[in-house]
Design a protein around this motif. Structure first.
Motif, PDB file in Angstrom:
ATOM      1  N   PRO A  70       0.812  -1.219   0.000  1.00 11.34           N
ATOM      2  CA  PRO A  70       0.000   0.000   0.000  1.00 11.34           C
ATOM      3  C   PRO A  70       0.849   1.275   0.000  1.00 11.34           C
ATOM      4  O   PRO A  70       0.524   2.254  -0.666  1.00 11.34           O
ATOM      5  CB  PRO A  70      -0.835  -0.125   1.277  1.00 11.34           C
ATOM      6  N   LEU A  71       1.949   1.251   0.761  1.00 11.38           N
ATOM      7  CA  LEU A  71       2.837   2.422   0.775  1.00 11.38           C
ATOM      8  C   LEU A  71       3.505   2.598  -0.580  1.00 11.38           C
ATOM      9  O   LEU A  71       3.664   3.726  -1.070  1.00 11.38           O
ATOM     10  CB  LEU A  71       3.897   2.265   1.864  1.00 11.38           C
ATOM     11  N   LEU A  72       3.874   1.485  -1.204  1.00 10.11           N
ATOM     12  CA  LEU A  72       4.476   1.550  -2.537  1.00 10.11           C
ATOM     13  C   LEU A  72       3.493   2.156  -3.532  1.00 10.11           C
ATOM     14  O   LEU A  72       3.882   2.949  -4.398  1.00 10.11           O
ATOM     15  CB  LEU A  72       4.892   0.149  -2.978  1.00 10.11           C
ATOM     16  N   CYS A  73       2.213   1.814  -3.391  1.00  8.19           N
ATOM     17  CA  CYS A  73       1.182   2.383  -4.272  1.00  8.19           C
ATOM     18  C   CYS A  73       1.051   3.886  -4.047  1.00  8.19           C
ATOM     19  O   CYS A  73       0.905   4.660  -4.996  1.00  8.19           O
ATOM     20  CB  CYS A  73      -0.165   1.702  -4.023  1.00  8.19           C
ATOM     21  N   GLU A  74       1.095   4.305  -2.788  1.00  7.34           N
ATOM     22  CA  GLU A  74       1.011   5.745  -2.492  1.00  7.34           C
ATOM     23  C   GLU A  74       2.206   6.485  -3.073  1.00  7.34           C
ATOM     24  O   GLU A  74       2.063   7.615  -3.561  1.00  7.34           O
ATOM     25  CB  GLU A  74       0.940   5.952  -0.983  1.00  7.34           C
ATOM     26  N   LEU A  75       3.369   5.866  -3.005  1.00  8.66           N
ATOM     27  CA  LEU A  75       4.571   6.472  -3.580  1.00  8.66           C
ATOM     28  C   LEU A  75       4.414   6.658  -5.078  1.00  8.66           C
ATOM     29  O   LEU A  75       4.667   7.739  -5.621  1.00  8.66           O
ATOM     30  CB  LEU A  75       5.779   5.588  -3.276  1.00  8.66           C
ATOM     31  N   ALA A  76       3.962   5.599  -5.767  1.00  8.49           N
ATOM     32  CA  ALA A  76       3.870   5.637  -7.226  1.00  8.49           C
ATOM     33  C   ALA A  76       2.761   6.551  -7.726  1.00  8.49           C
ATOM     34  O   ALA A  76       2.825   7.035  -8.866  1.00  8.49           O
ATOM     35  CB  ALA A  76       3.667   4.222  -7.771  1.00  8.49           C
ATOM     36  N   THR A  77       1.731   6.784  -6.906  1.00 10.22           N
ATOM     37  CA  THR A  77       0.619   7.640  -7.341  1.00 10.22           C
ATOM     38  C   THR A  77       0.745   9.066  -6.819  1.00 10.22           C
ATOM     39  O   THR A  77      -0.156   9.877  -7.035  1.00 10.22           O
ATOM     40  CB  THR A  77      -0.725   7.051  -6.876  1.00 10.22           C
ATOM     41  N   HIS A  78       1.848   9.385  -6.168  1.00 17.76           N
ATOM     42  CA  HIS A  78       2.079  10.765  -5.715  1.00 17.76           C
ATOM     43  C   HIS A  78       2.223  11.671  -6.945  1.00 17.76           C
ATOM     44  O   HIS A  78       2.832  11.279  -7.954  1.00 17.76           O
ATOM     45  CB  HIS A  78       3.346  10.829  -4.858  1.00 17.76           C
ATOM     46  N   PRO A  79       1.681  12.880  -6.889  1.00 15.00           N
ATOM     47  CA  PRO A  79       1.736  13.788  -8.058  1.00 15.00           C
ATOM     48  C   PRO A  79       3.147  14.064  -8.564  1.00 15.00           C
ATOM     49  O   PRO A  79       3.339  14.321  -9.760  1.00 15.00           O
ATOM     50  CB  PRO A  79       1.088  15.077  -7.534  1.00 15.00           C
ATOM     51  N   ASP A  80       4.145  13.999  -7.683  1.00 16.67           N
ATOM     52  CA  ASP A  80       5.515  14.305  -8.092  1.00 16.67           C
ATOM     53  C   ASP A  80       6.293  13.066  -8.528  1.00 16.67           C
ATOM     54  O   ASP A  80       7.462  13.185  -8.916  1.00 16.67           O
ATOM     55  CB  ASP A  80       6.274  14.987  -6.942  1.00 16.67           C
ATOM     56  N   PHE A  81       5.669  11.893  -8.448  1.00 18.23           N
ATOM     57  CA  PHE A  81       6.392  10.676  -8.821  1.00 18.23           C
ATOM     58  C   PHE A  81       6.801  10.665 -10.301  1.00 18.23           C
ATOM     59  O   PHE A  81       7.917  10.244 -10.618  1.00 18.23           O
ATOM     60  CB  PHE A  81       5.556   9.439  -8.494  1.00 18.23           C
ATOM     61  N   PRO A  82       5.944  11.126 -11.237  1.00 22.15           N
ATOM     62  CA  PRO A  82       6.387  11.171 -12.644  1.00 22.15           C
ATOM     63  C   PRO A  82       7.642  12.021 -12.844  1.00 22.15           C
ATOM     64  O   PRO A  82       8.505  11.685 -13.668  1.00 22.15           O
ATOM     65  CB  PRO A  82       5.181  11.778 -13.365  1.00 22.15           C
ATOM     66  N   ARG A  83       7.753  13.114 -12.082  1.00 22.29           N
ATOM     67  CA  ARG A  83       8.959  13.942 -12.198  1.00 22.29           C
ATOM     68  C   ARG A  83      10.183  13.190 -11.685  1.00 22.29           C
ATOM     69  O   ARG A  83      11.274  13.263 -12.273  1.00 22.29           O
ATOM     70  CB  ARG A  83       8.782  15.247 -11.413  1.00 22.29           C
ATOM     71  N   LEU A  84      10.004  12.463 -10.578  1.00 19.53           N
ATOM     72  CA  LEU A  84      11.099  11.640 -10.057  1.00 19.53           C
ATOM     73  C   LEU A  84      11.544  10.628 -11.103  1.00 19.53           C
ATOM     74  O   LEU A  84      12.744  10.455 -11.336  1.00 19.53           O
ATOM     75  CB  LEU A  84      10.652  10.928  -8.773  1.00 19.53           C
ATOM     76  N   MET A  85      10.586   9.963 -11.735  1.00 19.46           N
ATOM     77  CA  MET A  85      10.928   8.973 -12.747  1.00 19.46           C
ATOM     78  C   MET A  85      11.610   9.611 -13.950  1.00 19.46           C
ATOM     79  O   MET A  85      12.544   9.036 -14.529  1.00 19.46           O
ATOM     80  CB  MET A  85       9.663   8.234 -13.184  1.00 19.46           C
TER      81      MET A  85
ATOM     82  N   ALA B 185       0.848  12.890   5.434  1.00 16.25           N
ATOM     83  CA  ALA B 185      -0.464  12.290   5.192  1.00 16.25           C
ATOM     84  C   ALA B 185      -0.820  11.248   6.243  1.00 16.25           C
ATOM     85  O   ALA B 185      -2.000  10.994   6.496  1.00 16.25           O
ATOM     86  CB  ALA B 185      -0.504  11.667   3.800  1.00 16.25           C
ATOM     87  N   HIS B 186       0.183  10.648   6.857  1.00 17.65           N
ATOM     88  CA  HIS B 186      -0.068   9.573   7.819  1.00 17.65           C
ATOM     89  C   HIS B 186       0.333   9.946   9.244  1.00 17.65           C
ATOM     90  O   HIS B 186       0.467   9.062  10.095  1.00 17.65           O
ATOM     91  CB  HIS B 186       0.688   8.311   7.393  1.00 17.65           C
ATOM     92  N   LYS B 187       0.476  11.239   9.512  1.00 21.48           N
ATOM     93  CA  LYS B 187       0.922  11.638  10.849  1.00 21.48           C
ATOM     94  C   LYS B 187      -0.093  11.322  11.934  1.00 21.48           C
ATOM     95  O   LYS B 187       0.263  11.174  13.109  1.00 21.48           O
ATOM     96  CB  LYS B 187       1.245  13.136  10.864  1.00 21.48           C
ATOM     97  N   ASP B 188      -1.370  11.211  11.550  1.00 21.25           N
ATOM     98  CA  ASP B 188      -2.414  10.945  12.540  1.00 21.25           C
ATOM     99  C   ASP B 188      -2.885   9.496  12.529  1.00 21.25           C
ATOM    100  O   ASP B 188      -3.922   9.180  13.107  1.00 21.25           O
ATOM    101  CB  ASP B 188      -3.616  11.868  12.293  1.00 21.25           C
ATOM    102  N   ASP B 189      -2.146   8.629  11.858  1.00 19.77           N
ATOM    103  CA  ASP B 189      -2.543   7.225  11.825  1.00 19.77           C
ATOM    104  C   ASP B 189      -2.607   6.670  13.239  1.00 19.77           C
ATOM    105  O   ASP B 189      -1.751   6.955  14.079  1.00 19.77           O
ATOM    106  CB  ASP B 189      -1.542   6.400  11.005  1.00 19.77           C
ATOM    107  N   PHE B 190      -3.607   5.849  13.463  1.00 18.60           N
ATOM    108  CA  PHE B 190      -3.798   5.294  14.807  1.00 18.60           C
ATOM    109  C   PHE B 190      -2.701   4.307  15.160  1.00 18.60           C
ATOM    110  O   PHE B 190      -2.151   4.332  16.250  1.00 18.60           O
ATOM    111  CB  PHE B 190      -5.165   4.605  14.894  1.00 18.60           C
ATOM    112  N   PHE B 191      -2.400   3.404  14.192  1.00 26.65           N
ATOM    113  CA  PHE B 191      -1.380   2.406  14.456  1.00 26.65           C
ATOM    114  C   PHE B 191      -0.036   2.965  14.021  1.00 26.65           C
ATOM    115  O   PHE B 191       0.410   2.751  12.911  1.00 26.65           O
ATOM    116  CB  PHE B 191      -1.675   1.113  13.692  1.00 26.65           C
ATOM    117  N   SER B 192       0.602   3.695  14.900  1.00 20.25           N
ATOM    118  CA  SER B 192       1.888   4.285  14.589  1.00 20.25           C
ATOM    119  C   SER B 192       2.985   3.508  15.305  1.00 20.25           C
ATOM    120  O   SER B 192       2.732   2.643  16.134  1.00 20.25           O
ATOM    121  CB  SER B 192       1.918   5.759  15.033  1.00 20.25           C
TER     122      SER B 192
END
Length: 266
Positions: A99-114, A188-195
């Motif tokens: 799931p984290l890998l998916c969030e990384l790849a779908t980040h708006p700036d990921f195409p620029r990184l690639m 985006a995940h700073k308030d996640d319950f399971f930290s």
């Protein structure tokens, strides 16, 4: 964390800003039935209701039942994704948080990184930088030949500073891209319950192992003691019945099935 059927149904309804009354009107299903589907105690959902809800939400029945994680592309062909066998095996291995890998790849700036990474890997930027460096070197040589300035001359120092290390520059650009994405994901995940717990689970494990280590120690009891340590329970004060129930509950825990630490989900 995997969503239950109730959570999936409620999330889909909330995403569309619908009340149960409005959903009942649009799907021709009763409000009471829809409410029961989203309730804590899930009642059996008829095939008709599943199909109606899947059609309305434009998702697959498998997604509603928790058998698939994709809502909009339930039947995507792997060949369309151009994934290698190694990549498919890697994604199925459980070595990373998919799931984290998916969030990384779908980040708006990921195409620029690639794009920056492709430029670096293909050496495109290196040729451009080398051309710019050649111009700077030619100007520096002309100045040295005509004016013979000292090495501390300000203008000469500026030209020397303008000389770019193409490898360092490209890696710096890529690092900046990654930093921006990583910071956004963390925010985006700073308030996640399971930290991640503030205490150190490895330290707890080693301490518990030391406390229970003896020639006649019971590995199962040591595992239960470790779990109690994480839950801040005193294992020695539990009754036999409580220990029995703790063991039964612990056997159902995903943490024991998959010891790899997982990032929290809201």
């Amino acid at each position: 964390m995997e969503l239950s059927i109730q959570e999936r149904l409620k999330d889909l309804r909330v995403e569309r800003g619908l009340t149960l009354e409005q959903l009942a009107e649009k799907t021709h299903l009763s409000k009471s039935a829809l409410g029961s589907y989203e309730g804590d105690k899930l009642k059996d959902i008829s095939h008709y209701a599943l199909i109606q809800l899947a059609k309305f939400y434009e998702v697959s029945v498998d997604y509603l039942l928790g058998r698939a994680e994709t809502k909009n592309h339930p039947n995507a062909d792997l060949t369309d994704l151009h994934l290698s066998d190694d990549m498919i095996g890697f994604l199925k291995s459980g070595l990373v948080d998919n799931p984290l890998l998916c969030e990384l790849a779908t980040h708006p700036d990921f195409p620029r990184l690639m794009a920056d990474l492709e430029i670096y890997v293909n050496g495109i930027a290196a040729k451009q930088v080398q051309g710019a460096n050649a111009i700077v070197d030619a100007v520096s040589a002309t100045i040295m030949k005509q004016h013979n300035p000292g090495l501390t001359d300000p203008q000469l120092r500026q030209l020397i500073a303008a000389h770019i290390d193409d490898d360092s520059f490209c890696r710096y650009v890529i690092q900046q891209d990654i930093n921006k994405i990583a910071l956004d994901l963390r925010e985006a995940h700073k308030d996640d319950f399971f930290s991640v717990p503030e205490d150190n689970p490895l330290e707890d494990f080693l301490q518990t192992a030391e406390e229970t280590a003896s020639p006649n120690s019971d590995p199962e009891q040591a595992a239960m003691a470790f779990i109690c340590k994480r839950l801040k329970l005193n294992y020695g004060k539990l009754s036999d019945e409580e220990k029995k129930w703790l063991k039964r509950i612990a056997q159902k825990s995903d943490l024991l099935k998959n010891p790899n630490p997982q990032r929290g989900r809201k």
